[in-house]
Design a protein around this motif. Structure first.
Motif, short mmCIF file in Angstrom:
data_model
loop_
_atom_site.label_atom_id
_atom_site.label_comp_id
_atom_site.label_asym_id
_atom_site.label_seq_id
_atom_site.Cartn_x
_atom_site.Cartn_y
_atom_site.Cartn_z
N MET A 10 44.32 -47.19 -79.55
CA MET A 10 44.22 -45.77 -79.36
C MET A 10 43.93 -44.90 -80.61
N LEU A 14 40.95 -42.45 -81.30
CA LEU A 14 41.48 -41.04 -81.32
C LEU A 14 40.73 -40.32 -82.66
N ILE A 34 45.11 -32.07 -77.31
CA ILE A 34 45.07 -33.37 -76.97
C ILE A 34 45.03 -34.16 -78.12
N TYR A 37 48.85 -33.93 -79.84
CA TYR A 37 49.85 -34.58 -79.12
C TYR A 37 49.32 -36.13 -78.87
N SER A 38 48.09 -36.53 -78.70
CA SER A 38 47.82 -38.09 -78.67
C SER A 38 48.46 -38.65 -79.93
N ILE A 42 51.24 -41.53 -80.20
CA ILE A 42 50.53 -42.94 -80.95
C ILE A 42 51.55 -43.00 -82.07
#
Length: 128
Positions: A10, A14, A34, A37-38, A42
């Motif tokens: 991930m 990203l 996105i 916050y991703s 993570i």
């Protein structure tokens, strides 16, 4: 794929996503939101894995210490019993009454002479 590998994948995906200049400001805001916050999620997942590894290590240490404690308790119990045997043997030999003849027969023996060290040998062997 385990949890750690999934999180790494991930993070790599990203990092590959990039905002393009031709996109609108609204799309850029959406992307920034996105991405931010991703990245946060993570990071939290990575922290969780590190904490779980730490907990696992502590549990292994706890189990080892618990086993060591149980062994120590057993050894202490054995030592206490051994000391009791030695004390009983010493008390027998320390009792002055065991050195006295109770009757006046010529071939009489004291309790110590009759015992001939039997109590001491039993105590040292661990016989009750």
């Amino acid at each position: 794929m385990n949890e750690k590998e999934s999180i790494q994948e991930m993070r790599q995906k990203l990092n590959k996503i990039a905002w393009q200049k031709e996109q609108s400001d609204k799309e850029k805001l959406s992307y920034d939101f996105i991405a931010m916050y991703s990245g946060y999620l993570i990071t939290k997942a990575e922290e969780k894995i590190k904490l779980q590894e730490r907990v696992d290590g502590i549990m292994q240490e706890y189990i080892a210490l618990k086993n060591l404690h149980n062994i120590s308790v057993k050894a202490s119990d054995m030592t206490t019993k051994e000391n009791q045997r030695y004390k009983q043997a010493l008390e027998f030999y320390a009792d002055e009454g065991n050195y006295v003849l109770w009757n006046s027969m010529v071939n009489s023996q004291t309790e110590i002479e009759k015992d001939k060290g039997k109590k001491a040998r039993q105590s040292l062997r661990g016989d009750e």
